[in-house]
Structure formats: structure tokens, C-alpha cells
Write a protein that holds these residues in place. Structure first.
Motif, short mmCIF file in Angstrom:
data_model
loop_
_atom_site.label_atom_id
_atom_site.label_comp_id
_atom_site.label_asym_id
_atom_site.label_seq_id
_atom_site.Cartn_x
_atom_site.Cartn_y
_atom_site.Cartn_z
N VAL A 143 6.83 -16.33 2.69
CA VAL A 143 7.85 -17.34 2.97
C VAL A 143 7.18 -18.57 3.58
N ASN A 165 12.22 -21.24 1.66
CA ASN A 165 12.97 -21.53 2.88
C ASN A 165 13.61 -20.25 3.40
N GLY A 166 14.23 -20.35 4.58
CA GLY A 166 14.79 -19.16 5.21
C GLY A 166 15.92 -18.53 4.43
N ALA A 182 14.55 -16.59 1.70
CA ALA A 182 13.87 -15.40 2.23
C ALA A 182 14.86 -14.27 2.48
N MET A 186 6.11 -14.97 7.46
CA MET A 186 7.19 -15.93 7.66
C MET A 186 6.70 -17.22 8.34
N ASN A 204 15.64 -22.03 9.38
CA ASN A 204 14.25 -21.89 9.82
C ASN A 204 13.81 -20.43 9.84
N GLY A 205 12.54 -20.22 10.15
CA GLY A 205 11.99 -18.88 10.09
C GLY A 205 12.55 -17.92 11.11
N SER A 206 12.91 -18.41 12.29
CA SER A 206 13.46 -17.54 13.33
C SER A 206 14.82 -16.98 12.91
N ALA A 243 15.97 -16.79 9.86
CA ALA A 243 15.76 -15.91 8.70
C ALA A 243 15.27 -14.54 9.15
N THR A 244 14.37 -14.51 10.12
CA THR A 244 13.87 -13.24 10.65
C THR A 244 15.00 -12.40 11.21
#
Length: 217
Positions: A7, A35-36, A39, A53, A61-63, A65-66
Motif C-alpha cells: 500500500v 490509497n487507504g 487497501a 502500509m 490515510n494509512g492509520s 486504513a490499518t
């Protein structure tokens, strides 16, 4: 075979990661997301074991998405790829459930080892990232279940040794080699330390060690 989802919003970065990871005999790149939001969708479709990520991406954003990936599939291991200007976002990713943090300019061998460690249930951290997280968190500890830094935990001598090496960023294998123990034994010690302190991951153990004055040297 480790199923890996990449990602990152930069195509060239994803292409480089794919080339590196596909050259490893035990890693299969099962998807890429720019992008998130993508993902989160792809994680449901391709069922990865590990996600590499990025944090800064357009849209989600990645956070975030996580957090969403782990809410749907808690067994997925998310490893954040970070740069030196990401400090404000590291804790958000940590709270979201990321299991490890690697710098984007990590050596290829370190990145692949990080993927393998994550798939094996460990928490891979580039030493530079761990140092930044610990230094920033010593005075303002992150997390709803942070252990009390003033608590007097009844650590055995061996637990203190393992805790000190965790705080130095060593993997279970490196700790085992340093102390002359089996990797399974070290993993048992780390699990025991997490349970005894109430810490939820190795970063929080490292912070606890620093605040308790446990020296890795």
C-alpha cells in the motif's frame, strides 16, 4: 508462503517493493493499493497475511486504513513504512494496531526480514524508528492500557535481560543468540512480559524499560 499486500500512493515505490518482495522465495505479492480506501477493499479480497502500509496517502490515510483492516481481519499483520517526517502519525498508526514500523530507506534484507518477522507474530522495528517512538513516549505514554511506570513489577533476572534487549530493538532471534536461548524460549519470555506489564506490544515494553531505567547495554 507469506501473502503480502503493498500500500503506497507512489507507483514507483510499489513497483520497487514488488520487485524486491517477489524475488524472495517465501513471499507472494497478492495485491497493490494506491490509497487507504483501496487497501481496505483489497485486504478483504486478497486476504493478505502481511500489509506494508504507507501513512501519507490521498483520501484515507494509512492509520485509518490499518484500523479498518484490523477491525475486519484481526489476524492481519500491518507493518508501517515511514519517513523521518512521520512522527506525528506514528502514534496514530500504533494505536490503530500496526505491529511494526520500518523506514522506507531500509536495506532490502531488513525490509524482507521485517515482513517475515511480522508474519511470524513478531513486531519488526527499524532501530531509528524505535528510538524516536521511545524518546517521544517516555514522558507522554501512548495508549489506553499503558502500564503504570511507577509500578514495581516482579521481574526475574532473565526477564530483565530480555526486556532490556527488546528495548534495544532486537528481534526474538537476535535476543536468543545474545542470551544463548532458544527462539521459542525468548518468545515465551516476551509473551510473559507483555502479560505481566499490561503492555500491548514491543514498543510499549521498550518505553517501560526506559522509564524503569533498564539499560540494554
Amino acid at each position: 508462503m507469506i501473502r503480502l499486500l503493498l500500500v503506497d500512493d507512489q507507483h514507483l515505490v510499489r513497483a520497487g517493493l514488488r520487485m524486491l518482495c517477489e524475488a524472495a522465495p517465501d513471499v507472494e505479492v497478492v495485491g497493490e493499493a494506491e490509497n487507504g480506501g483501496a487497501a481496505v477493499r483489497y485486504a478483504e479480497q486478497v486476504l493478505p497475511d502481511v500489509v506494508l502500509m504507507d501513512l501519507h496517502m490521498p483520501g484515507m490515510n494509512g492509520s485509518v486504513a490499518t484500523e479498518r483492516i484490523l477491525a475486519a481481519r484481526p489476524s492481519v499483520r500491518v507493518v508501517v513504512l515511514t519517513t523521518f517526517d512521520d512522527d506525528d502519525h506514528l502514534y496514530a498508526a500504533l494505536r490503530a494496531g500496526a505491529c511494526g514500523f520500518l523506514v522506507k530507506d531500509a536495506a532490502p534484507a531488513e525490509l524482507l526480514e521485517g515482513v517475515r518477522r511480522a508474519a511470524n507474530g513478531e513486531s519488526p522495528f527499524s532501530t531509528r524508528v524505535l528510538d524516536r517512538l521511545v524518546a517521544s513516549a517516555v514522558d507522554t505514554y501512548v495508549g489506553d492500557r499503558a502500564p503504570d511506570p511507577m509500578a514495581r513489577f516482579d521481574f526475574t533476572g532473565r526477564e530483565r535481560e530480555v526486556l532490556a534487549l527488546v528495548s534495544a530493538g532486537l528481534s526474538n532471534g537476535e535476543i536468543a543468540q545474545r542470551l544463548g536461548l532458544g527462539v521459542t524460549t525468548v518468545k515465551t519470555y516476551v509473551t510473559s512480559l507483555l502479560a505481566k506489564t499490561g503492555a500491548s506490544n514491543r514498543v510499549r515494553l521498550a518505553v517501560l524499560a526506559v522509564r524503569a531505567g533498564i539499560d540494554p547495554n
